[in-house]
Scaffold this motif. Structure first.
Motif, PDB file in Angstrom:
ATOM      1  N   UNK A 194     -11.711   2.098   5.720  1.00 14.25           N
ATOM      2  CA  UNK A 194     -11.821   2.582   7.086  1.00 14.25           C
ATOM      3  C   UNK A 194     -10.616   2.129   7.912  1.00 14.25           C
ATOM      4  N   UNK A 195     -10.232   0.869   7.760  1.00 20.18           N
ATOM      5  CA  UNK A 195      -9.057   0.355   8.463  1.00 20.18           C
ATOM      6  C   UNK A 195      -7.797   1.074   7.997  1.00 20.18           C
ATOM      7  N   UNK A 196      -7.688   1.269   6.690  1.00 21.69           N
ATOM      8  CA  UNK A 196      -6.510   1.947   6.137  1.00 21.69           C
ATOM      9  C   UNK A 196      -6.392   3.367   6.654  1.00 21.69           C
ATOM     10  N   UNK A 197      -7.490   4.099   6.641  1.00 27.13           N
ATOM     11  CA  UNK A 197      -7.474   5.489   7.108  1.00 27.13           C
ATOM     12  C   UNK A 197      -7.136   5.554   8.592  1.00 27.13           C
ATOM     13  N   UNK A 198      -7.675   4.623   9.373  1.00 33.44           N
ATOM     14  CA  UNK A 198      -7.415   4.620  10.817  1.00 33.44           C
ATOM     15  C   UNK A 198      -5.945   4.338  11.116  1.00 33.44           C
ATOM     16  N   UNK A 199      -5.411   3.272  10.529  1.00 31.24           N
ATOM     17  CA  UNK A 199      -4.013   2.906  10.781  1.00 31.24           C
ATOM     18  C   UNK A 199      -3.074   3.995  10.259  1.00 31.24           C
ATOM     19  N   UNK A 200      -3.378   4.513   9.083  1.00 28.54           N
ATOM     20  CA  UNK A 200      -2.526   5.554   8.510  1.00 28.54           C
ATOM     21  C   UNK A 200      -2.606   6.843   9.319  1.00 28.54           C
ATOM     22  N   UNK A 231      -3.266   5.327 -12.196  1.00 26.11           N
ATOM     23  CA  UNK A 231      -3.850   6.535 -12.793  1.00 26.11           C
ATOM     24  C   UNK A 231      -5.004   7.102 -11.979  1.00 26.11           C
ATOM     25  N   UNK A 232      -5.543   6.331 -11.040  1.00 26.40           N
ATOM     26  CA  UNK A 232      -6.724   6.776 -10.293  1.00 26.40           C
ATOM     27  C   UNK A 232      -6.361   6.977  -8.825  1.00 26.40           C
ATOM     28  N   UNK A 233      -6.775   8.108  -8.303  1.00 27.88           N
ATOM     29  CA  UNK A 233      -6.417   8.487  -6.929  1.00 27.88           C
ATOM     30  C   UNK A 233      -7.413   7.904  -5.936  1.00 27.88           C
ATOM     31  N   UNK A 234      -7.145   6.676  -5.495  1.00 31.12           N
ATOM     32  CA  UNK A 234      -7.951   6.067  -4.439  1.00 31.12           C
ATOM     33  C   UNK A 234      -7.102   5.891  -3.183  1.00 31.12           C
ATOM     34  N   UNK A 235      -6.093   5.047  -3.246  1.00 30.39           N
ATOM     35  CA  UNK A 235      -5.192   4.854  -2.101  1.00 30.39           C
ATOM     36  C   UNK A 235      -4.540   6.177  -1.670  1.00 30.39           C
ATOM     37  N   UNK A 236      -3.990   6.968  -2.600  1.00 29.27           N
ATOM     38  CA  UNK A 236      -3.402   8.240  -2.163  1.00 29.27           C
ATOM     39  C   UNK A 236      -4.417   9.160  -1.495  1.00 29.27           C
ATOM     40  N   UNK A 237      -5.666   9.131  -1.954  1.00 29.01           N
ATOM     41  CA  UNK A 237      -6.689   9.974  -1.340  1.00 29.01           C
ATOM     42  C   UNK A 237      -6.977   9.511   0.085  1.00 29.01           C
ATOM     43  N   UNK A 238      -7.050   8.197   0.291  1.00 27.67           N
ATOM     44  CA  UNK A 238      -7.262   7.677   1.644  1.00 27.67           C
ATOM     45  C   UNK A 238      -6.100   8.067   2.552  1.00 27.67           C
ATOM     46  N   UNK A 278      -3.990  -3.295   1.456  1.00 29.45           N
ATOM     47  CA  UNK A 278      -4.625  -1.979   1.455  1.00 29.45           C
ATOM     48  C   UNK A 278      -3.985  -1.072   2.513  1.00 29.45           C
ATOM     49  N   UNK A 279      -3.782  -1.606   3.699  1.00 30.54           N
ATOM     50  CA  UNK A 279      -3.160  -0.821   4.770  1.00 30.54           C
ATOM     51  C   UNK A 279      -1.726  -0.476   4.412  1.00 30.54           C
ATOM     52  N   UNK A 280      -0.993  -1.457   3.898  1.00 32.52           N
ATOM     53  CA  UNK A 280       0.397  -1.203   3.520  1.00 32.52           C
ATOM     54  C   UNK A 280       0.484  -0.122   2.445  1.00 32.52           C
ATOM     55  N   UNK A 281      -0.428  -0.171   1.483  1.00 36.94           N
ATOM     56  CA  UNK A 281      -0.443   0.847   0.439  1.00 36.94           C
ATOM     57  C   UNK A 281      -0.740   2.220   1.023  1.00 36.94           C
ATOM     58  N   UNK A 282      -1.674   2.277   1.976  1.00 40.28           N
ATOM     59  CA  UNK A 282      -1.985   3.548   2.618  1.00 40.28           C
ATOM     60  C   UNK A 282      -0.799   4.111   3.365  1.00 40.28           C
ATOM     61  N   UNK A 283      -0.038   3.264   4.054  1.00 40.58           N
ATOM     62  CA  UNK A 283       1.141   3.709   4.788  1.00 40.58           C
ATOM     63  C   UNK A 283       2.221   4.225   3.831  1.00 40.58           C
ATOM     64  N   UNK A 284       2.412   3.511   2.724  1.00 42.17           N
ATOM     65  CA  UNK A 284       3.379   3.983   1.721  1.00 42.17           C
ATOM     66  C   UNK A 284       2.940   5.330   1.164  1.00 42.17           C
ATOM     67  N   UNK A 285       1.627   5.445   0.904  1.00 38.33           N
ATOM     68  CA  UNK A 285       1.101   6.710   0.381  1.00 38.33           C
ATOM     69  C   UNK A 285       1.302   7.859   1.347  1.00 38.33           C
ATOM     70  N   UNK A 286       1.147   7.592   2.649  1.00 35.42           N
ATOM     71  CA  UNK A 286       1.325   8.660   3.632  1.00 35.42           C
ATOM     72  C   UNK A 286       2.767   9.148   3.662  1.00 35.42           C
ATOM     73  N   UNK A 287       3.709   8.232   3.535  1.00 38.38           N
ATOM     74  CA  UNK A 287       5.122   8.631   3.474  1.00 38.38           C
ATOM     75  C   UNK A 287       5.383   9.464   2.222  1.00 38.38           C
TER      76      UNK A 287
END
Length: 319
Positions: free
Chosen positions: A183-189, A253-260, A124-133
């Motif tokens: 919460x962890x994903x948003x914090x780390x990202x 198709x669903x914006x969950x990780x990108x939204x975080x 989840x965290x890794x996906x969030x970091x990729x999404x932020x990039x």
């Protein structure tokens, strides 16, 4: 022809009833009973193949005999069969129930996704970091990659099953994993996004306010709701039919990780309205996926029960 293989260990005092039940079912094939052959637990070994469309009734009957409690019961998928005449005749008699899902397998598949090992949070965290990039570089490919990596749909569908089955513990575990994970994903990202801002790693277009990727993410609307609802239905159907390609389509198709990720990036860059819109997008998508998933599970069961009753009425019973 779709079949499942059933292996069981039966206590000696129960074997006659189990054998009678299985032998009397027209959709049970290749029945083998070996007295005293099983160890750990000790008992009689029972094995058979069952047409998948009739498997729900067969498994229900075995559980009513308490074979899963007093002995053991294992169900295995069968990848290939060479059906004989008896098998083909049984399949024809089964009619529209041939394509019915085996609910024990479906629920086992969902429950296996509801185990939240440390790797769940790592993905989840890794996906969030990729999404932020992907957001700061306006890269749609990276956004899609983040969606594929994210494991959150397993927790979402576990919550849906918990609601459908009125299993409060399962639903709570899934919601807790989603809350802690995001919460962890948003914090780390967020910390990673501060690093990007501090070193000026964002693209020039992003700096100038040209943010087509993030604009799509942080603007929840009717289409967000519609896509999440459709994805929820497709996700459940793909799980019941074990169609991994369709399930992969749900992930992207669903914006969950990108939204975080957008919540973190927008906060780090001081874009408060975009951060709020992304948070709303995240919560709406998760809520819709859970609600539609629970409804789709219940609806599918109801539909297949109705098909089974109609088939039984037309054929004068299971035979």
């Amino acid at each position: 022809m779709d079949v499942i293989h059933v292996r069981a260990v039966s206590p000696p005092d129960l074997t006659d009833r189990v054998e009678e039940f299985l032998a009397g079912d027209p959709y049970v094939l290749n029945l083998i009973v070996s007295r005293g052959a099983a160890r750990s637990p000790d008992g009689d070994s029972v094995a058979c193949d069952v047409l998948t469309g009739a498997a729900n009734e067969v498994l229900r009957g075995l559980r009513e005999l308490r074979l899963d409690v007093d002995g053991s019961l294992v169900v295995e998928p069968v990848d290939m069969t060479f059906p004989g005449r008896a098998s083909e005749d049984a399949s024809r008699r089964l009619g529209p129930l041939t394509g019915a899902p085996v609910w024990e397998q479906v629920e086992a598949r969902i429950r296996s996704e509801g185990r939240y090992a440390p790797s769940f949070y790592l993905y989840l965290v890794a996906a969030g970091l990729i999404g932020s990039v992907g957001i700061v570089t306006n890269s749609q490919i990276l956004i899609v990659g983040a969606m594929v990596v994210g494991p959150e749909y397993g927790a979402i569908v576990s919550v849906a099953l918990g609601i459908d089955r009125r299993d409060g513990q399962m639903a709570r575990r899934g919601l807790e994993a989603l809350f802690k994970g995001f919460l962890l994903t948003i914090t780390v990202t967020f910390l990673f996004s501060l690093l990007i801002r501090g070193f000026g790693f964002e693209s020039q277009a992003f700096t100038r306010g040209l943010r087509p990727v993030s604009d799509l993410i942080n603007t929840p609307n009717f289409f967000s709701f519609a896509v999440a609802a459709l994805a929820g239905v497709i996700g459940i159907v793909s799980l019941t039919e074990a169609r991994t390609s369709a399930l992969l389509g749900v992930f992207i198709s669903v914006t969950t990780i990108p939204a975080a990720a957008a919540v973190s990036v927008s906060t780090a860059f001081g874009s408060w309205s975009e951060a709020w819109g992304s948070l709303v997008q995240l919560l709406v998508n998760i809520a819709v996926l859970i609600a539609v998933g629970a409804l789709a599970l219940r609806s599918q069961r109801a539909i297949w029960r109705r098909v089974g009753r109609r088939h039984a009425a037309r054929s004068g019973g299971r035979a």
